[in-house]
Motif scaffolding. Structure first.
Motif, mmCIF file in Angstrom:
data_model
loop_
_atom_site.group_PDB
_atom_site.id
_atom_site.type_symbol
_atom_site.label_atom_id
_atom_site.label_comp_id
_atom_site.label_asym_id
_atom_site.label_seq_id
_atom_site.Cartn_x
_atom_site.Cartn_y
_atom_site.Cartn_z
ATOM 1 N N HIS A 109 19.834 6.174 -33.230
ATOM 2 C CA HIS A 109 21.233 6.451 -32.908
ATOM 3 C C HIS A 109 21.835 5.246 -32.190
ATOM 4 N N GLU B 266 29.992 5.760 -33.945
ATOM 5 C CA GLU B 266 28.672 6.355 -33.826
ATOM 6 C C GLU B 266 27.952 6.274 -35.168
ATOM 7 N N ASP C 176 22.345 4.593 -26.964
ATOM 8 C CA ASP C 176 21.546 4.053 -28.066
ATOM 9 C C ASP C 176 20.104 4.494 -27.855
ATOM 10 N N ILE D 45 14.600 9.644 -35.297
ATOM 11 C CA ILE D 45 16.045 9.506 -35.189
ATOM 12 C C ILE D 45 16.382 8.167 -34.561
ATOM 13 N N GLU E 61 23.990 6.879 -37.139
ATOM 14 C CA GLU E 61 22.739 7.599 -36.934
ATOM 15 C C GLU E 61 21.946 7.655 -38.240
#
Length: 321
Positions: free
Chosen positions: A56, A63, A36, A54, A65
């Motif tokens: 994540h 996952e 993370d 970004i 994002e």
């Protein structure tokens, strides 16, 4: 006996260094997918600098994002295990397609052992990026037909902090680098939601199937006689490049790290064709015409590679004539 020991140490040295570099790269690839993090990175290419944020998160094996542009035209990209959504306020449009592995950083293949004949792995030392101590690892080409790569990997988390694509002289062509990176912190659900709903935009959804693609077992009508060692055909399709065209053959070649596309389509006698070399940053394209066909080779490889492959592309069965 002393010289025997020294010779044994020298013989074991390169292999040990290769193994260390391989472990760092494998750990880095896993960290990008499983950690993370929330960070800001800059992308330097073609004389331009772009900045992006970004976020994540991995939750229960899923996952998620969100990528937000901080410079230039505003845009957001959201991705999970099922779909990728690109919101572009400038054009008031939203693109939705099937999820695939992101290409924000230069990808490293899962099987690094297959690269050893054409690249060598090396640990270059340590550096400091965005307040994190990093180990610098290089993938260096053994010839002039492919680029090299350098990766700055966080010593603690094994997260990628910076990457660079390098030419045959080792000079950076493109760079991606974090200027801020927060690791291991709880990611709020709101941080993964777009700032714009896009409800009033035009939505375009890509279908799961590829239109106008030949069966995977189809044989190409063209072949590349001369190409760098290790480059083998990994994909072949037939697709329509333009609405008014009769269709083109698309051959994809890869050495496991670099990828080159070869397009062959019929060229009418008075039609405008692309000839010679064209470059955009690290990407080179070379076009030529043969037997009434337009041949275009494109790839993130040196110019000499695309030109060599384009000039040696011939109709299947004509090799050696």
């Amino acid at each position: 006996m002393k010289w025997v020991v020294v010779l044994l140490m020298l013989a074991a040295g390169p292999s040990g260094a290769q193994e260390e570099a391989r472990r760092w790269l494998e750990d880095m690839s896993a960290a990008i997918r499983t950690l993370d993090y929330d960070g800001t990175f800059v992308y330097l290419h073609d004389g331009r600098l772009e900045a992006m944020r970004i976020i994540h998160q991995v939750d229960g094996g899923v996952e998620k994002e969100r990528l937000v542009s901080l410079t230039g035209s505003p845009r957001e990209v959201l991705r999970d295990n099922k779909a990728v959504t690109c919101i572009m306020p400038d054009s008031r449009s939203v693109m939705v397609g099937q999820s695939r592995q992101p290409q924000r950083f230069h990808a490293v293949p899962g099987d690094l052992n297959t690269l050893s004949q054409y690249y060598r792995l090396e640990v270059l030392g340590d550096d400091r990026i965005a307040g994190h101590m990093a180990r610098v690892v290089a993938i260096m080409p053994r010839d002039a037909y492919r680029y090299g790569y350098r990766f700055w990997i966080d010593k603690d988390s094994k997260m990628l902090l910076k990457s660079a694509l390098t030419d045959v002289d080792g000079e950076a062509i493109e760079q991606v680098m974090f200027t801020r990176l927060d690791l291991g912190q709880d990611i709020a659900e709101t941080d993964l939601e777009p700032s714009l709903s896009g409800n009033e935009f035009n939505w375009y959804r890509q279908s799961g199937s590829r239109p106008q693609v030949a069966a995977g077992s189809a044989m190409p009508g063209w072949e590349v006689q001369t190409r760098p060692g290790g480059f083998r055909m990994t994909d072949y399709q037939q697709r329509r490049m333009r609405p008014d065209s009769a269709g083109a053959e698309h051959l994809v070649f890869s050495d496991g790290l670099a990828t080159v596309s070869v397009y062959v389509e019929s060229a009418a006698g008075d039609s405008e064709t692309f000839g010679g070399l064209s470059s955009m940053g690290a990407v080179h394209a070379f076009g030529t015409r043969a037997d009434g066909y337009q041949i275009t080779v494109v790839g993130e490889v040196p110019a000499v590679t695309v030109e060599m492959m384009a000039r040696s592309t011939v109709a299947a069965g004509r090799a050696g004539r």
